[in-house]
Design a protein around this motif. Structure first.
Motif, PDB file in Angstrom:
ATOM      1  N   PHE A  24       0.851  -1.193   0.000  1.00  0.00           N
ATOM      2  CA  PHE A  24       0.000   0.000   0.000  1.00  0.00           C
ATOM      3  C   PHE A  24       0.894   1.252   0.000  1.00  0.00           C
ATOM      4  CE2 PHE A  24      -2.115  -3.465   2.174  1.00  0.00           C
ATOM      5  CZ  PHE A  24      -3.330  -3.539   1.536  1.00  0.00           C
ATOM      6  N   ARG A  25       0.346   2.325  -0.521  1.00  0.00           N
ATOM      7  CA  ARG A  25       1.025   3.619  -0.552  1.00  0.00           C
ATOM      8  C   ARG A  25       0.126   4.656   0.133  1.00  0.00           C
ATOM      9  NH1 ARG A  25       3.051   5.469  -6.248  1.00  0.00           N
ATOM     10  NH2 ARG A  25       4.616   3.882  -5.671  1.00  0.00           N
ATOM     11  N   PHE A  26       0.653   5.309   1.164  1.00  0.00           N
ATOM     12  CA  PHE A  26      -0.086   6.318   1.923  1.00  0.00           C
ATOM     13  C   PHE A  26       0.439   7.710   1.560  1.00  0.00           C
ATOM     14  CE2 PHE A  26      -0.605   2.403   4.223  1.00  0.00           C
ATOM     15  CZ  PHE A  26      -1.899   2.451   4.713  1.00  0.00           C
ATOM     16  N   THR A  27      -0.488   8.677   1.413  1.00  0.00           N
ATOM     17  CA  THR A  27      -0.146  10.015   0.925  1.00  0.00           C
ATOM     18  C   THR A  27      -0.684  11.066   1.881  1.00  0.00           C
ATOM     19  OG1 THR A  27      -0.281   9.219  -1.360  1.00  0.00           O
ATOM     20  CG2 THR A  27      -0.294  11.599  -1.041  1.00  0.00           C
ATOM     21  N   CYS A  28       0.140  12.065   2.175  1.00  0.00           N
ATOM     22  CA  CYS A  28      -0.278  13.190   3.006  1.00  0.00           C
ATOM     23  C   CYS A  28      -1.286  14.039   2.227  1.00  0.00           C
ATOM     24  CB  CYS A  28       0.928  14.040   3.412  1.00  0.00           C
ATOM     25  SG  CYS A  28       0.516  15.594   4.254  1.00  0.00           S
ATOM     26  N   GLN A  29      -2.364  14.450   2.876  1.00  0.00           N
ATOM     27  CA  GLN A  29      -3.407  15.232   2.213  1.00  0.00           C
ATOM     28  C   GLN A  29      -3.060  16.706   2.105  1.00  0.00           C
ATOM     29  OE1 GLN A  29      -6.817  13.920   4.690  1.00  0.00           O
ATOM     30  NE2 GLN A  29      -7.666  13.047   2.797  1.00  0.00           N
ATOM     31  N   SER A  30      -1.944  17.118   2.658  1.00  0.00           N
ATOM     32  CA  SER A  30      -1.552  18.521   2.580  1.00  0.00           C
ATOM     33  C   SER A  30      -0.413  18.740   1.585  1.00  0.00           C
ATOM     34  CB  SER A  30      -1.140  19.035   3.965  1.00  0.00           C
ATOM     35  OG  SER A  30      -0.742  20.386   3.900  1.00  0.00           O
ATOM     36  N   CYS A  31       0.712  18.075   1.782  1.00  0.00           N
ATOM     37  CA  CYS A  31       1.876  18.264   0.908  1.00  0.00           C
ATOM     38  C   CYS A  31       2.055  17.107  -0.069  1.00  0.00           C
ATOM     39  CB  CYS A  31       3.134  18.438   1.741  1.00  0.00           C
ATOM     40  SG  CYS A  31       3.627  16.951   2.655  1.00  0.00           S
ATOM     41  N   TYR A  32       1.210  16.082   0.030  1.00  0.00           N
ATOM     42  CA  TYR A  32       1.236  14.918  -0.864  1.00  0.00           C
ATOM     43  C   TYR A  32       2.536  14.114  -0.755  1.00  0.00           C
ATOM     44  CZ  TYR A  32      -2.696  17.472  -2.787  1.00  0.00           C
ATOM     45  OH  TYR A  32      -3.881  18.156  -2.927  1.00  0.00           O
ATOM     46  N   TRP A  33       3.145  14.155   0.424  1.00  0.00           N
ATOM     47  CA  TRP A  33       4.282  13.272   0.691  1.00  0.00           C
ATOM     48  C   TRP A  33       3.779  11.843   0.747  1.00  0.00           C
ATOM     49  CZ3 TRP A  33       5.086  10.326   5.246  1.00  0.00           C
ATOM     50  CH2 TRP A  33       6.334   9.698   5.317  1.00  0.00           C
ATOM     51  N   GLN A  34       4.559  10.897   0.221  1.00  0.00           N
ATOM     52  CA  GLN A  34       4.121   9.517   0.110  1.00  0.00           C
ATOM     53  C   GLN A  34       5.109   8.578   0.795  1.00  0.00           C
ATOM     54  OE1 GLN A  34       3.803   8.874  -4.112  1.00  0.00           O
ATOM     55  NE2 GLN A  34       1.778   9.822  -4.258  1.00  0.00           N
ATOM     56  N   ILE A  35       4.575   7.453   1.258  1.00  0.00           N
ATOM     57  CA  ILE A  35       5.394   6.401   1.845  1.00  0.00           C
ATOM     58  C   ILE A  35       4.795   5.055   1.440  1.00  0.00           C
ATOM     59  CG2 ILE A  35       4.096   6.515   4.022  1.00  0.00           C
ATOM     60  CD1 ILE A  35       6.651   5.621   5.448  1.00  0.00           C
ATOM     61  N   VAL A 106      -2.465  14.234   7.795  1.00  0.00           N
ATOM     62  CA  VAL A 106      -1.274  14.848   7.223  1.00  0.00           C
ATOM     63  C   VAL A 106      -0.037  14.215   7.833  1.00  0.00           C
ATOM     64  CG1 VAL A 106      -2.455  17.040   6.781  1.00  0.00           C
ATOM     65  CG2 VAL A 106      -1.286  16.679   8.971  1.00  0.00           C
ATOM     66  N   CYS A 107       1.102  14.475   7.191  1.00  0.00           N
ATOM     67  CA  CYS A 107       2.369  13.936   7.683  1.00  0.00           C
ATOM     68  C   CYS A 107       2.892  14.784   8.831  1.00  0.00           C
ATOM     69  CB  CYS A 107       3.388  13.880   6.532  1.00  0.00           C
ATOM     70  SG  CYS A 107       3.810  15.503   5.868  1.00  0.00           S
ATOM     71  N   MET A 108       4.017  14.390   9.393  1.00  0.00           N
ATOM     72  CA  MET A 108       4.583  15.089  10.543  1.00  0.00           C
ATOM     73  C   MET A 108       5.017  16.504  10.192  1.00  0.00           C
ATOM     74  SD  MET A 108       4.387  13.136  13.178  1.00  0.00           S
ATOM     75  CE  MET A 108       5.552  13.963  14.257  1.00  0.00           C
ATOM     76  N   ARG A 109       5.465  16.730   8.969  1.00  0.00           N
ATOM     77  CA  ARG A 109       5.902  18.064   8.564  1.00  0.00           C
ATOM     78  C   ARG A 109       4.740  19.036   8.439  1.00  0.00           C
ATOM     79  NH1 ARG A 109       9.383  14.640   5.672  1.00  0.00           N
ATOM     80  NH2 ARG A 109       7.777  14.376   4.071  1.00  0.00           N
ATOM     81  N   CYS A 110       3.542  18.522   8.254  1.00  0.00           N
ATOM     82  CA  CYS A 110       2.361  19.376   8.088  1.00  0.00           C
ATOM     83  C   CYS A 110       1.482  19.380   9.341  1.00  0.00           C
ATOM     84  CB  CYS A 110       1.539  18.911   6.885  1.00  0.00           C
ATOM     85  SG  CYS A 110       2.426  18.965   5.316  1.00  0.00           S
ATOM     86  N   PHE A 111       2.055  19.021  10.475  1.00  0.00           N
ATOM     87  CA  PHE A 111       1.271  18.956  11.713  1.00  0.00           C
ATOM     88  C   PHE A 111       2.023  19.651  12.828  1.00  0.00           C
ATOM     89  CE2 PHE A 111      -0.600  16.961  15.483  1.00  0.00           C
ATOM     90  CZ  PHE A 111      -1.945  17.043  15.182  1.00  0.00           C
ATOM     91  N   ASN A 112       1.317  20.523  13.551  1.00  0.00           N
ATOM     92  CA  ASN A 112       1.879  21.232  14.700  1.00  0.00           C
ATOM     93  C   ASN A 112       1.549  20.434  15.962  1.00  0.00           C
ATOM     94  OD1 ASN A 112       2.641  23.042  16.723  1.00  0.00           O
ATOM     95  ND2 ASN A 112       2.059  24.822  15.493  1.00  0.00           N
ATOM     96  N   ILE A 113       2.546  19.748  16.474  1.00  0.00           N
ATOM     97  CA  ILE A 113       2.311  18.861  17.624  1.00  0.00           C
ATOM     98  C   ILE A 113       1.943  19.662  18.861  1.00  0.00           C
ATOM     99  CG2 ILE A 113       3.347  17.095  19.092  1.00  0.00           C
ATOM    100  CD1 ILE A 113       5.087  16.259  16.781  1.00  0.00           C
ATOM    101  N   GLN A 114       2.541  20.825  19.068  1.00  0.00           N
ATOM    102  CA  GLN A 114       2.267  21.626  20.258  1.00  0.00           C
ATOM    103  C   GLN A 114       0.815  22.094  20.313  1.00  0.00           C
ATOM    104  OE1 GLN A 114       5.147  24.762  20.274  1.00  0.00           O
ATOM    105  NE2 GLN A 114       6.877  23.391  20.699  1.00  0.00           N
ATOM    106  N   LEU A 115       0.256  22.438  19.163  1.00  0.00           N
ATOM    107  CA  LEU A 115      -1.133  22.908  19.108  1.00  0.00           C
ATOM    108  C   LEU A 115      -2.109  21.806  18.740  1.00  0.00           C
ATOM    109  CD1 LEU A 115      -0.591  26.325  17.302  1.00  0.00           C
ATOM    110  CD2 LEU A 115      -0.767  25.887  19.763  1.00  0.00           C
ATOM    111  N   ASN A 116      -1.593  20.631  18.382  1.00  0.00           N
ATOM    112  CA  ASN A 116      -2.421  19.495  17.985  1.00  0.00           C
ATOM    113  C   ASN A 116      -3.336  19.861  16.812  1.00  0.00           C
ATOM    114  OD1 ASN A 116      -3.241  16.802  18.169  1.00  0.00           O
ATOM    115  ND2 ASN A 116      -4.979  17.320  19.492  1.00  0.00           N
ATOM    116  N   LEU A 117      -2.785  20.609  15.872  1.00  0.00           N
ATOM    117  CA  LEU A 117      -3.510  21.001  14.669  1.00  0.00           C
ATOM    118  C   LEU A 117      -2.558  20.941  13.483  1.00  0.00           C
ATOM    119  CD1 LEU A 117      -5.476  24.144  15.960  1.00  0.00           C
ATOM    120  CD2 LEU A 117      -6.463  21.890  15.467  1.00  0.00           C
ATOM    121  N   CYS A 118      -3.118  20.809  12.302  1.00  0.00           N
ATOM    122  CA  CYS A 118      -2.286  20.838  11.108  1.00  0.00           C
ATOM    123  C   CYS A 118      -1.808  22.264  10.847  1.00  0.00           C
ATOM    124  CB  CYS A 118      -3.060  20.289   9.896  1.00  0.00           C
ATOM    125  SG  CYS A 118      -4.424  21.329   9.351  1.00  0.00           S
ATOM    126  N   THR A 119      -0.800  22.386  10.054  1.00  0.00           N
ATOM    127  CA  THR A 119      -0.231  23.707   9.786  1.00  0.00           C
ATOM    128  C   THR A 119      -1.174  24.590   8.978  1.00  0.00           C
ATOM    129  OG1 THR A 119       0.877  22.779   7.832  1.00  0.00           O
ATOM    130  CG2 THR A 119       2.133  22.877   9.892  1.00  0.00           C
TER     131      THR A 119
END
Length: 251
Positions: A24-35, A106-119
């Motif tokens: 399977f291939r998973f894609t970030c819904q914000s920056c479209y990063w894939q893994i 979203v992926c980790m780069r598109c998520f603000n962990i301190q605020l628990n919200l996406c960028t």
């Protein structure tokens, strides 16, 4: 009992049934990063190959039995595929977060962990401030360049042109064909800018107080009259001798 996950709809099924593996291939819904996940071998792929041989070679009872086994294998494949999706998501889910506000995964780069919200819902103020300051610097530099810019001067005379001297001449200087209503002989151009009257003999235009160039008749001076009292005056008079009116168009 293994844990059941609610897999978000951000994956693409890369499984290959003929080769017997799940991926399977998973894609970030914000920056479209894939893994991509690691392939998982299917436990029923070998049985499927045997059934395919039975369908192709056997007839009658054994052939029908192979076809029935193929249908059973299809249901087992989808069941095993759902389990492989759960296993694959459990291995890579730490790379994604679901925003509680916009519900995007979203992926980790598109998520603000301190605020628990996406960028997108909680932008990075420091990063946005730096970007805005950079845009202001670029705009200020452009204005500075515009203020100090001097356009180079070009020698227009050295530029080749298709315009001929007769095209650049004024309409009064352009020659007209004889017989046209506005035609004047070249000699009449000498009187342009001076006051001219028609010759009393041949009606050729000429300067006042001179002789006609065609017939030699003396051209009388144009009579000057006062616009106020209609008194006849000599040419060149500036003020009327009767009423004192100033003559604007005195000759």
């Amino acid at each position: 009992m293994s844990q059941h996950y609610v897999v978000p709809n951000i994956y693409q099924d890369m499984s290959n049934q003929s080769q017997g593996y799940f991926a399977f291939r998973f894609t970030c819904q914000s920056c479209y990063w894939q893994i991509d996940t690691q392939p998982i071998r299917s436990s029923v792929s070998t049985a499927s190959n045997i059934m395919d041989i039975g369908v192709g070679l056997l007839n009658g009872f054994w052939g029908r039995a192979a076809e029935a086994g193929q249908k059973i294998y299809g249901s087992q494949w989808h069941t095993e595929q759902a389990g492989a999706l759960q296993r694959s998501w459990s291995e890579i889910q730490h790379n994604f977060h679901t925003c509680p506000r916009c519900h995007q995964t979203v992926c980790m780069r598109c998520f603000n962990i301190q605020l628990n919200l996406c960028t997108h819902c909680a932008p990075d103020l420091k990063a946005d401030g730096s970007q805005f300051q950079h845009e202001l610097n670029v705009e200020a530099q452009r204005k500075q360049i515009e203020e100090q810019y001097h356009a180079p001067r070009f020698n227009v005379a050295a530029i080749p042109s298709a315009a001929t001297p007769d095209l650049l001449a004024s309409p009064q200087q352009q020659a007209l064909p004889p017989g046209s209503p506005s035609y004047q002989p070249p000699a009449a151009l000498a009187f342009q800018g001076a006051q001219t009257v028609a010759c009393p003999n041949c009606r050729r235009p000429g300067a006042t107080g001179k002789f006609c160039q065609d017939c030699g008749t003396r051209i009388p001076a144009q009579e000057v009259t006062c616009p106020q009292c209609a008194q006849s005056l000599a040419p060149g008079t500036r003020f009327c001798s009767e009423c004192g009116t100033k003559l604007q168009n005195a000759v």
